[in-house]
Design an enzyme around this catalytic site. Structure first.
Site, PDB file in Angstrom:
ATOM      1  N   ASP A  79     -43.742  33.315  14.891  1.00 16.40           N
ATOM      2  CA  ASP A  79     -43.985  33.371  13.509  1.00 16.40           C
ATOM      3  C   ASP A  79     -42.413  33.213  12.765  1.00 16.40           C
ATOM      4  O   ASP A  79     -41.327  32.965  13.431  1.00 16.40           O
ATOM      5  CB  ASP A  79     -44.249  35.050  13.110  1.00 16.40           C
ATOM      6  CG  ASP A  79     -43.024  35.913  13.619  1.00 16.40           C
ATOM      7  OD1 ASP A  79     -42.509  35.835  14.784  1.00 16.40           O
ATOM      8  OD2 ASP A  79     -42.756  36.880  12.994  1.00 16.40           O
ATOM      9  N   GLU A 140     -42.049  38.708  15.053  1.00 11.76           N
ATOM     10  CA  GLU A 140     -40.815  39.149  15.403  1.00 11.76           C
ATOM     11  C   GLU A 140     -40.097  39.387  14.207  1.00 11.76           C
ATOM     12  O   GLU A 140     -39.099  40.231  13.811  1.00 11.76           O
ATOM     13  CB  GLU A 140     -40.076  37.841  15.772  1.00 11.76           C
ATOM     14  CG  GLU A 140     -38.617  38.221  16.563  1.00 11.76           C
ATOM     15  CD  GLU A 140     -37.414  37.998  15.437  1.00 11.76           C
ATOM     16  OE1 GLU A 140     -36.463  38.461  15.976  1.00 11.76           O
ATOM     17  OE2 GLU A 140     -37.926  37.277  14.538  1.00 11.76           O
TER      18      GLU A 140
END
Length: 382
Positions: A79, A140
Site C-alpha cells: 500500500d 502498513e
C-alpha cells in the site's frame, strides 16, 4: 566481491514504473496484489494470500537448493499513502519523480521492485540460495495493519530484511519507538448559543484547555507527543456537546512513555472534572519499540553485505515505525533497510535510478551470502 553488475537496470526500472502506476492506497491492494502474485508465481514462488478483516497479505516461498541453510525473510508493503490516483511520473537518465499533486509511491514500491529483480537475477543466473520467504503486507501506512494481522505460524525465518526506509542506500534502521494512539471523547451539554448559552457546557472549550495544558512536540531526545485531529460541534449557534481529540505518543524509552502518557491523561481528566464535563479516553499500542545491538550477528552480517557492495553502512534510529517493529516484537530479528526513496509522503517524492539499482544489488548479495550465515552460539547452548 559484489555481483551488482548482474542487476538489469532497464528491467528493474520498468518493473518499478509498472508498480507505481497501479493505484494501491491502504486497504485497496487488490490490483497490485494480483499483479505481484502472478509475477512471483512466474519467478518460481509458491504464493499464499492470507486474508484478514480489512485486506490481505501475500506470503511467498522460493525454495532454496542449498540444504541446511537458514531461511531468510524479505518484506515490503503493497500500500501507499494517498493521493496516488492519476499519478504522473517523470523519468530521465537519473531520476524518477512525481510531477503532479500525487505521491510517487516509491514508499514502498521501490522495495517490491528490488525484491522482484533479485528473483529475476536468481532465475537468470542459477544462483544458489537457501529458502526465501517473501512477505508483502497491506495497510502498513494505517498502523502496520497487515503485519499485525500476519499469520506468523506460516513463517519459518528468524531473520528478516524489511525494505522500507528512506534516504540513500546504506542506512540500516536498528531501532524504532513504541507508538501509542489515543482518543479523548469529551461530552458537555448543548444549548442555544444566542438565547441561553449559560445552560450549555462547551466540549470544545474543554478540549482547548486540554490541548494547551498537555505536553506536545519533542518531549526529550527519545520521546514525542502530538495531537493530530480535533473534531466537534454542529453549528455556530449551538454550544457544542461533543468533541473528539486524536493524539499519539512515541518513545524509545518505556518509562518515559508511561509517565508522559499518565501525565497527559491525568491532566485531561482534571481539566474536565473542573469544568463539569465528561471524558472517555481510549488508547491502543500501534507497535512496540525495538533496538538491535551493533554486536548482533545479523547486523554484522548486513554491514558486511553493504561493504561487499561498495557501500558504507550507517546504523540509524528512527522516530517512525515499520513492519520491522512487529516482526522484532515476535522474535524475528529484523533490520529495516533504505531503498533509496526520497521525500516520501509528499508530491516531491523521487528515487534515483542508481539507488534503486544499488538497493537491489544489496538484496541480491544478502540472499547469496545468507546461505553461509550462522548466528553466534548463545552461551550455555548445546
Amino acid at each position: 566481491m559484489s555481483d551488482s553488475s548482474l542487476i538489469n537496470k532497464e528491467r528493474l526500472v520498468q518493473t518499478f514504473i509498472e508498480l507505481v502506476r497501479i493505484n494501491s492506497p491502504s486497504f485497496a491492494e487488490e490490483e497490485i496484489g494480483s499483479f505481484l502474485a502472478e509475477r512471483l508465481g512466474r519467478l518460481g514462488c509458491s504464493v499464499v494470500r492470507q486474508d484478514y478483516g480489512r485486506s490481505f497479505n501475500l506470503i511467498a516461498l522460493r525454495q532454496g537448493n542449498l540444504p541446511g541453510c537458514l531461511p531468510l525473510m524479505l518484506s515490503g508493503h503493497m500500500d501507499t499513502v494517498e493521493p496516488t490516483r492519476g499519478i504522473v511520473i517523470q523519468s530521465d537518465d537519473r531520476v524518477i519523480r512525481s510531477t503532479g499533486p500525487t505521491v510517487l509511491g516509491a514508499d514502498d514500491k521501490s522495495a517490491l521492485a528490488q525484491i522482484i529483480e533479485t528473483l529475476e537475477v536468481i532465475n537468470e543466473k542459477g544462483i544458489s540460495h537457501g529458502d526465501l520467504e517473501i512477505v508483502l503486507s497491506s495497510g502498513e501506512e494505517k498502523g502496520l495493519e497487515g503485519a499485525r494481522n500476519l499469520d506468523l505460524g506460516m513463517i519459518e525465518s528468524r531473520h528478516a530484511l524489511v525494505l522500507d526506509s528512506s534516504g540513500p542506500v546504506g542506512s540500516i534502521i536498528v531501532g524504532a519507538p513504541t507508538h501509542i494512539a489515543y482518543e479523548m471523547t469529551i461530552t458537555g451539554k448543548s444549548a442555544h448559543a444566542g438565547i441561553e448559552p449559560e445552560k450549555g457546557n462547551s466540549a470544545i472549550r474543554a478540549a482547548a484547555r486540554i490541548i494547551s495544558g498537555i505536553p506536545d512536540g519533542r518531549i526529550d531526545p527519545k520521546t514525542t507527543a502530538n495531537i493530530g485531529i480535533i473534531s466537534g460541534g454542529t453549528a455556530t449557534n449551538v454550544v457544542p456537546a461533543k468533541t473528539v481529540i486524536h493524539g499519539e505518543l512515541r518513545s524509545h524509552d518505556a518509562e518515559t512513555l508511561g509517565s508522559t502518557r499518565d501525565s497527559i491523561f491525568s491532566t485531561a481528566r482534571q481539566i474536565c472534572e473542573g469544568m463539569g464535563v465528561k471524558i472517555d479516553i481510549g488508547e491502543q499500542e500501534e507497535y512496540r519499540t525495538f533496538r538491535i545491538s551493533d554486536a548482533d550477528p545479523f547486523f554484522l552480517f548486513m554491514t558486511g553485505v553493504f561493504r561487499c557492495c561498495g557501500i558504507e553502512p550507517a546504523a540509524a534510529i528512527s522516530g517512525g515505525g515499520s513492519d520491522a517493529n512487529v516482526y522484532n516484537q515476535h522474535g524475528i530479528t529484523t533490520l529495516n533497510l533504505s531503498t533509496g526513496m526520497q521525500k516520501v509522503h509528499s508530491s516531491e517524492e523521487f528515487i534515483m535510478k542508481e539507488d534503486l539499482c544499488r538497493g537491489a544489488a544489496v538484496v541480491l548479495q544478502a540472499v547469496k551470502d545468507f546461505a553461509g550465515f550462522r548466528p553466534a552460539r548463545i552461551p550455555g547452548e548445546e
